[in-house]
Design a protein around this motif. Structure first.
Motif, PDB file in Angstrom:
ATOM      1  N   PRO A   1      59.576  41.635  42.322  1.00  7.49           N
ATOM      2  CA  PRO A   1      58.934  40.585  43.111  1.00  7.49           C
ATOM      3  C   PRO A   1      58.114  41.186  44.251  1.00  7.49           C
ATOM      4  N   PHE A   2      56.904  40.683  44.440  1.00  9.93           N
ATOM      5  CA  PHE A   2      56.065  41.116  45.556  1.00  9.93           C
ATOM      6  C   PHE A   2      55.550  39.891  46.299  1.00  9.93           C
ATOM      7  N   ASP A   3      55.303  40.086  47.592  1.00 14.11           N
ATOM      8  CA  ASP A   3      54.772  39.006  48.423  1.00 14.11           C
ATOM      9  C   ASP A   3      53.264  39.072  48.557  1.00 14.11           C
ATOM     10  N   LEU A   4      52.679  40.247  48.274  1.00 13.29           N
ATOM     11  CA  LEU A   4      51.243  40.435  48.456  1.00 13.29           C
ATOM     12  C   LEU A   4      50.804  41.649  47.647  1.00 13.29           C
ATOM     13  N   VAL A   5      49.565  41.603  47.136  1.00 17.07           N
ATOM     14  CA  VAL A   5      48.974  42.749  46.439  1.00 17.07           C
ATOM     15  C   VAL A   5      47.683  43.141  47.146  1.00 17.07           C
ATOM     16  N   LEU A   6      47.577  44.419  47.492  1.00 17.01           N
ATOM     17  CA  LEU A   6      46.331  45.002  47.995  1.00 17.01           C
ATOM     18  C   LEU A   6      45.689  45.718  46.820  1.00 17.01           C
ATOM     19  N   LEU A   7      44.506  45.289  46.408  1.00 18.62           N
ATOM     20  CA  LEU A   7      43.987  45.650  45.094  1.00 18.62           C
ATOM     21  C   LEU A   7      42.575  46.234  45.169  1.00 18.62           C
ATOM     22  N   ASP A   8      42.428  47.443  44.623  1.00 21.41           N
ATOM     23  CA  ASP A   8      41.099  48.027  44.449  1.00 21.41           C
ATOM     24  C   ASP A   8      40.454  47.399  43.208  1.00 21.41           C
TER      25      ASP A   8
ATOM     26  N   ASN B   1      40.698  46.956  35.300  1.00 16.64           N
ATOM     27  CA  ASN B   1      40.056  46.928  36.611  1.00 16.64           C
ATOM     28  C   ASN B   1      40.656  45.820  37.475  1.00 16.64           C
ATOM     29  N   GLY B   2      40.235  45.785  38.721  1.00 14.95           N
ATOM     30  CA  GLY B   2      40.819  44.834  39.657  1.00 14.95           C
ATOM     31  C   GLY B   2      40.595  43.386  39.282  1.00 14.95           C
ATOM     32  N   TYR B   3      39.440  43.073  38.716  1.00 10.42           N
ATOM     33  CA  TYR B   3      39.167  41.697  38.308  1.00 10.42           C
ATOM     34  C   TYR B   3      40.116  41.266  37.182  1.00 10.42           C
ATOM     35  N   ASP B   4      40.330  42.163  36.199  1.00  6.18           N
ATOM     36  CA  ASP B   4      41.259  41.842  35.112  1.00  6.18           C
ATOM     37  C   ASP B   4      42.678  41.682  35.640  1.00  6.18           C
ATOM     38  N   LEU B   5      43.059  42.553  36.559  1.00  8.61           N
ATOM     39  CA  LEU B   5      44.409  42.491  37.099  1.00  8.61           C
ATOM     40  C   LEU B   5      44.609  41.228  37.929  1.00  8.61           C
ATOM     41  N   LEU B   6      43.559  40.796  38.626  1.00 11.21           N
ATOM     42  CA  LEU B   6      43.660  39.558  39.390  1.00 11.21           C
ATOM     43  C   LEU B   6      43.960  38.376  38.477  1.00 11.21           C
ATOM     44  N   ALA B   7      43.329  38.337  37.300  1.00 13.19           N
ATOM     45  CA  ALA B   7      43.598  37.260  36.340  1.00 13.19           C
ATOM     46  C   ALA B   7      45.054  37.307  35.871  1.00 13.19           C
ATOM     47  N   PHE B   8      45.612  38.520  35.754  1.00 12.58           N
ATOM     48  CA  PHE B   8      47.016  38.686  35.365  1.00 12.58           C
ATOM     49  C   PHE B   8      47.951  38.213  36.477  1.00 12.58           C
ATOM     50  N   ILE B   9      47.555  38.452  37.725  1.00 14.74           N
ATOM     51  CA  ILE B   9      48.413  38.129  38.873  1.00 14.74           C
ATOM     52  C   ILE B   9      48.387  36.640  39.215  1.00 14.74           C
ATOM     53  N   ARG B  10      47.256  36.000  39.011  1.00 12.40           N
ATOM     54  CA  ARG B  10      47.063  34.640  39.516  1.00 12.40           C
ATOM     55  C   ARG B  10      48.168  33.667  39.109  1.00 12.40           C
ATOM     56  N   PRO B  11      48.650  33.648  37.852  1.00 13.91           N
ATOM     57  CA  PRO B  11      49.733  32.702  37.511  1.00 13.91           C
ATOM     58  C   PRO B  11      51.042  32.977  38.249  1.00 13.91           C
ATOM     59  N   MET B  12      51.186  34.173  38.824  1.00 13.08           N
ATOM     60  CA  MET B  12      52.411  34.528  39.549  1.00 13.08           C
ATOM     61  C   MET B  12      52.421  33.954  40.965  1.00 13.08           C
ATOM     62  N   ASN B  13      51.307  33.394  41.405  1.00 18.94           N
ATOM     63  CA  ASN B  13      51.195  32.823  42.750  1.00 18.94           C
ATOM     64  C   ASN B  13      51.452  33.867  43.841  1.00 18.94           C
ATOM     65  N   ILE B  14      50.979  35.088  43.591  1.00 18.28           N
ATOM     66  CA  ILE B  14      51.065  36.164  44.579  1.00 18.28           C
ATOM     67  C   ILE B  14      49.673  36.352  45.183  1.00 18.28           C
ATOM     68  N   PRO B  15      49.534  36.273  46.490  1.00 18.19           N
ATOM     69  CA  PRO B  15      48.198  36.443  47.087  1.00 18.19           C
ATOM     70  C   PRO B  15      47.673  37.865  46.908  1.00 18.19           C
ATOM     71  N   VAL B  16      46.368  37.978  46.766  1.00 20.58           N
ATOM     72  CA  VAL B  16      45.707  39.264  46.538  1.00 20.58           C
ATOM     73  C   VAL B  16      44.609  39.454  47.578  1.00 20.58           C
ATOM     74  N   ILE B  17      44.588  40.637  48.173  1.00 22.30           N
ATOM     75  CA  ILE B  17      43.481  41.046  49.036  1.00 22.30           C
ATOM     76  C   ILE B  17      42.801  42.231  48.369  1.00 22.30           C
ATOM     77  N   PHE B  18      41.503  42.107  48.110  1.00 25.28           N
ATOM     78  CA  PHE B  18      40.760  43.230  47.562  1.00 25.28           C
ATOM     79  C   PHE B  18      40.470  44.245  48.671  1.00 25.28           C
ATOM     80  N   LEU B  19      40.749  45.516  48.384  1.00 27.15           N
ATOM     81  CA  LEU B  19      40.372  46.637  49.251  1.00 27.15           C
ATOM     82  C   LEU B  19      39.475  47.529  48.409  1.00 27.15           C
TER      83      LEU B  19
END
Length: 230
Positions: free
Chosen positions: A45-52, A59-77
């Motif tokens: 379990p994670f509370d936040l993802v910092l994502l390149d 890539n980060g865009y693909d991973l964001l699509a994977f993360i989104r259903p988990m309801n975990i916020p993502v900040i792109f770095l």
């Protein structure tokens, strides 16, 4: 403790972010490619993802699509500074978009904004003999209010959210005063002394030699997040 996943294929950068955020009281894990990140997200379990964005395997865009259903916020770095990349990242669901290089103080501020946005139901924290009201910025013991200044309140929250963890003096200063630590200790130390006195926690808020401070809490009294103080 807030758990953050840092995903960046540049290991020195990822490890530097982890080191600094750990000193700020966050629990951090690093992944160096999209596949490793996906595996960690499935198992932990994670509370936040910092994502390149530019990552091997996914890539980060693909991973964001994977993360989104988990309801975990993502900040792109990312080093991708073009406005079209920013717009794409935000439209895909990222909560924020930070361009490298950046200052640690800015990163922490952005992280805290996003975490507050995702914890709207978290209104109270119960620990030891006190209750902290986040929204009302109030602290009570057995229903009796304890008067704290703004900085005392912010400092107390950080200590209580990271019990039994040694927090570096400079990291505490930068987080609470939102400015670079220049070696001045009297301001922080005087706030700690007042907190000890007002809360009666002289034996709870410990000085860690050459490090900073630690709030010592027995296992049975570790903090609990509440939506109703009663």
């Amino acid at each position: 403790m807030i758990r953050i996943l840092i995903v960046d294929d540049e290991q020195p950068i990822a490890n530097l972010i982890r080191m600094n955020l750990t000193r700020m009281g966050y629990a951090c894990t690093c992944a160096y490619d999209g596949q490793e990140a996906a595996d960690l997200l499935e198992k932990n379990p994670f509370d936040l993802v910092l994502l390149d964005i530019m990552l091997p395997k996914y890539n980060g865009y693909d991973l964001l699509a994977f993360i989104r259903p988990m309801n975990i916020p993502v900040i792109f770095l990312t080093a991708k500074s073009d406005v079209n990349d920013r717009v794409k990242g935000l439209k895909l669901g990222a909560e924020d978009y930070i361009v490298k290089p950046f200052e640690l103080v800015e990163l922490v501020a952005r992280i805290e904004v996003v975490l507050r946005r995702y914890n709207k139901s978290r209104k109270y924290l119960s620990i030891l003999d006190i209750v902290i009201d986040y929204e009302g910025r109030a602290v009570t013991r057995n229903g009796v209010k304890i008067d704290l200044t703004r900085k005392e309140f912010d400092l107390l929250v950080v200590l209580c959210q990271n019990p039994n963890t040694a927090l570096f003096r400079e990291a505490l200063f930068e987080r609470i005063w939102e400015t670079d630590y220049m070696g001045e200790t009297r301001t922080l130390d005087s706030h700690i002394q007042r907190l000890r006195r007002k809360l009666g926690w002289q034996d709870r808020i410990k000085t860690v030699h050459k490090v900073g401070y630690r709030l010592e809490v027995p296992m049975e009294d570790e903090p609990r997040e509440l939506t109703d103080p009663s």
